[in-house]
Design a protein around this motif. Structure first.
Motif, PDB file in Angstrom:
ATOM      1  N   THR A  67      11.264  20.201  34.539  1.00  6.66           N
ATOM      2  CA  THR A  67      10.374  19.418  35.411  1.00  6.66           C
ATOM      3  C   THR A  67       9.895  20.260  36.593  1.00  6.66           C
ATOM      4  O   THR A  67       8.751  20.119  37.057  1.00  6.66           O
ATOM      5  N   TYR A  86      16.111   8.747  37.242  1.00  8.48           N
ATOM      6  CA  TYR A  86      16.573   8.783  38.637  1.00  8.48           C
ATOM      7  C   TYR A  86      17.138  10.162  38.989  1.00  8.48           C
ATOM      8  O   TYR A  86      16.818  10.740  40.035  1.00  8.48           O
ATOM      9  N   GLN A 107      14.253  12.691  39.344  1.00 11.86           N
ATOM     10  CA  GLN A 107      13.443  12.568  40.576  1.00 11.86           C
ATOM     11  C   GLN A 107      14.250  12.965  41.803  1.00 11.86           C
ATOM     12  O   GLN A 107      13.717  13.548  42.738  1.00 11.86           O
ATOM     13  N   LYS A 108      15.558  12.697  41.762  1.00 13.44           N
ATOM     14  CA  LYS A 108      16.390  13.058  42.911  1.00 13.44           C
ATOM     15  C   LYS A 108      16.495  14.580  43.045  1.00 13.44           C
ATOM     16  O   LYS A 108      16.422  15.131  44.140  1.00 13.44           O
ATOM     17  N   PHE A 146      12.622  16.443  43.156  1.00 13.85           N
ATOM     18  CA  PHE A 146      11.654  15.675  43.942  1.00 13.85           C
ATOM     19  C   PHE A 146      10.543  16.533  44.545  1.00 13.85           C
ATOM     20  O   PHE A 146       9.361  16.210  44.463  1.00 13.85           O
ATOM     21  N   LEU A 165       7.698  17.565  42.158  1.00  9.42           N
ATOM     22  CA  LEU A 165       7.002  16.548  41.356  1.00  9.42           C
ATOM     23  C   LEU A 165       5.583  16.294  41.834  1.00  9.42           C
ATOM     24  O   LEU A 165       5.315  16.247  43.038  1.00  9.42           O
ATOM     25  N   PRO A 172       5.556  10.196  40.209  1.00  8.92           N
ATOM     26  CA  PRO A 172       6.870   9.629  39.896  1.00  8.92           C
ATOM     27  C   PRO A 172       7.325  10.030  38.492  1.00  8.92           C
ATOM     28  O   PRO A 172       6.490  10.256  37.615  1.00  8.92           O
ATOM     29  N   VAL A 173       8.643  10.113  38.324  1.00  8.19           N
ATOM     30  CA  VAL A 173       9.185  10.302  36.975  1.00  8.19           C
ATOM     31  C   VAL A 173       9.044   8.966  36.249  1.00  8.19           C
ATOM     32  O   VAL A 173       9.472   7.932  36.750  1.00  8.19           O
TER      33      VAL A 173
END
Lengths: 326, 326
Positions: free
Chosen positions: A251, A275, A278-279, A282, A285, A288-289
């Motif tokens: 990612t 979660y 994304q944490k 972040f 990115l 949003p995931v």
């Protein structure tokens, strides 16, 4: 390299274990005379005899518990639960006994049992026979949960499972048995737990799946290519232990991520995976995931209705277009 | 293999039975105190009144045999010869406990004594018993399994599934029903449709069965010797029902509103320890003085265990996640 179906890869792994280790037994509903509900243990009864290929009554709590007890006392049982829906009857045994015996006994007892079961919907079996509980089981400490999507992983994970001393849920998707793939000839080929596999390299977006949703993601990736979007597809292969690091790294490279699974979107295991990504990724990115799960309805019987409930490649394409404009 | 013959029991053995029951009684009374003082937490289920069953059975069993039991397990553990110190330390949640403080009162284990737990889901351990026996059979080991359970487990599916499996598969299991008439606060007459001859439920599974006075340690011992000999000879299961009574509530949290004082008073003269003491005195096997010495020996054992437990360290927080996996 030999080409095998996923079904034959599992059979091969089971045969190897039966041949190599007299402590291995296979038990479950119709694993013997019937050759297995999904024909994975075809011919096993003739080859190994009824002392090691044990047909059980339809009695999931009883025979799964017996498998756990046998594992505590020195056997290496492979217990087949015909479908993961029926595992609910044995959930007390799996969750309260298998998952906890090692910890609760202070490490004195362990339960090295392999529970093979069939998961997933899409076959017109309606609400009670179309569920995917592997993500739920993956939330339970003490269990290991495997979700092979290709024949090589099916064999490699099974080989590793036979060397592991913990209770393992080995989840076979009902619609993947005839998937074909190359198997390495090397008999020492194994697949480690907790190591995701990149099934397609790409630079624009990361698609994450497990079991059949990996195939859905690969189909979506082909379609995205037509839009000049280069998708990376990652197969989790094992839900517990879970390899988050590979997802983060991918990612960070692609800046976009979609997690796809077939179980109900609400509370799905994939939402936890999303979660974590994304944490941990972040700052890299571009949006949003995303988490794509099945529709929150009991699986309907009619074909036109059922296909509305399980994520397909179009769901992924629509979500990617809407959220990322790709 | 040592097969116990039903011979005249030696007076010295009778004294051991008395002392062992007394240790359990005093141990449980001490537990009650420690619970009131907040040194034992969670649920605490006392075995007071039922001591003859554990002690009588244990005296008939070989070291190689497995025992698996329910959550009212201190008596079984002590009778099996687990260290009183380690059991008490487990109850107090200490690092020196049988499970190093991971299990507590309801989950006592000792693999070195083939004591496979302490299980707290009513009926949930019965399938494990079948599995322990299946492994013994498969590995050609000469051991049997004793599985204790209470009348509360009679109505669980896992009880019926296990009875069926054990019979169909011819497993060497002694199903030992401790019928104290109450599943928590509900009398068996209100919960069980199988009639007052509870043990005959095994007839439907073609498992031989009998009922004994669970307050008479010699009756328990003799019946256990007989049943175990039958199991070893036939490699088939047997069900023993011991009729007993718990003088305390279900757990320390039980206000005992569901039975009246008269009922308890009626059972008092059947106290298994008092009965054996009376017999020992009448038969001239022991004097009041000797009984007093055995009582003191038991008291010292319990005091020593308590001191050990109280002075033991708490578990190391760094080990919190140890033994989740083997």
């Amino acid at each position: 390299m030999a080409e095998l179906t996923l079904r034959d890869a599992i059979s091969l792994g089971l045969r190897e274990a039966m041949d190599n280790d007299p402590r291995v037994i296979i038990m479950g509903e119709d694993v013997g005379a019937y050759n297995g509900a999904y024909v994975v243990t075809k011919g096993f009864l003739e080859e190994y005899g009824e002392s090691r290929i044990i047909d059980t009554p339809i009695s999931e709590a009883g025979f799964v518990g017996a498998g756990i007890g046998a594992a505590m006392a020195g056997l290496k049982p492979v217990v087949e639960i015909m479908t993961i829906n029926f595992s609910l009857m044995a959930s007390d045994q799996i969750i309260n006994n298998a998952a906890k015996i090692h910890y609760m006994s202070g490490g004195q007892y362990s339960a090295p049992i392999i529970i093979r079961t069939v998961t997933g919907g899409g076959a017109g079996l309606a609400a009670t026979h179309s569920q995917s509980f592997e993500g739920f089981y993956a939330t339970i400490p003490g269990l290991k949960v495997l979700t092979p999507a290709f024949p090589d992983d099916a064999l490699g994970l099974l080989r590793t499972a036979f060397k592991d001393n913990n209770p393992i849920l080995y989840c076979e998707h009902a619609l993947l048995y005839n998937v074909r793939g190359e198997i390495p000839d090397d008999s020492s080929f194994e697949v480690p737990f907790g190591k995701a596999k990149t099934r397609r390299n790409g630079s624009d977006i990361t698609l994450v799946g497990y079991g059949r949703s990996v195939h859905t993601a690969l189909l979506a990736a082909e379609k995205l290519q037509e839009r000049n979007v280069d998708a990376e597809v990652i197969d989790l292969r094992t839900l517990r232990p879970l390899d988050i690091q590979t997802l983060i790294e991918s990612t960070q490279k692609t800046h976009r991520c979609v997690v796809i699974e077939e179980t109900w979107a609400t509370g799905g295991f994939g939402s936890y995976v999303a979660y974590e990504i994304q944490k941990n990724a972040f700052d890299d990115l571009d949006g949003p995931v995303l988490h794509i799960g099945g529709l929150d309805v009991p699986a309907p019987y009619a074909r036109n209705l059922e296909i509305m409930t399980i994520p397909n490649e179009q769901w992924i394409l629509d979500a990617v277009e809407k959220e990322f404009g790709l | 293999m040592q097969v116990l013959e039903k011979t005249e029991i030696q007076p010295s053995e009778l004294l051991n039975l008395y002392r062992d029951m007394k240790i359990i009684r005093l141990f449980e009374e001490k537990c009650s105190q420690l619970y009131m003082q907040g040194k034992i937490r969670g649920f605490l289920h006392l075995y007071i009144g039922e001591e003859a069953i554990a002690v009588g059975l244990a005296s008939a069993l070989n070291e190689d045999d497995h025992i698996i039991t329910h959550y009212r397990d201190h008596g079984h553990a002590l009778a099996r010869g687990l260290e009183p110190r380690a059991i008490m330390a487990e109850l107090c949640g200490k690092a020196t406990g049988t499970s190093f403080g991971r299990g507590g009162s309801m989950h006592i284990f000792d693999a070195s004594k083939n004591f496979a737990g302490g299980h707290a889901i009513v009926g949930g351990h019965l399938p494990l018993a079948a599995g322990l026996a299946l492994a013994a059979k498969q590995l050609n080991e000469d051991r049997i399994v004793v599985c204790f359970f209470g009348d509360g487990a009679l109505n669980q599916g896992e009880f019926h599934e296990t009875m069926n499996l054990a019979s169909v598969w011819k497993l060497p299991v002694l199903f030992f029903l401790e019928n104290n008439f109450y599943g928590m606060g509900s009398h068996i007459d209100r919960t069980f449709a199988g009639g007052s001859k509870v043990h005959t439920i095994a007839d439907r599974y073609k498992i031989p069965n009998s009922r004994i006075d669970g307050m008479d340690v010699l009756a328990v011992r003799e019946a256990s010797i007989d049943a175990i000999a039958k199991i070893r000879k036939t490699s088939k299961p047997y069900l023993l029902e011991a009729v007993t009574y718990r003088f305390q509530g279900h757990s320390m949290a039980d206000p005992v509103t569901y039975r009246d004082r008269d009922e308890v008073d009626k059972w008092r003269p059947r106290d298994p320890i008092a009965l054996l003491k009376e017999m020992l005195l009448e038969a001239g096997h022991a004097s009041e003085k000797l009984i007093g010495r055995l009582d003191e020996e038991a008291n010292l054992t319990v005091e020593d265990a308590t001191q050990f437990a109280e002075s033991s360290p708490d578990p190391d927080p760094n080990d919190l996640t140890k033994n989740i996996y083997a």
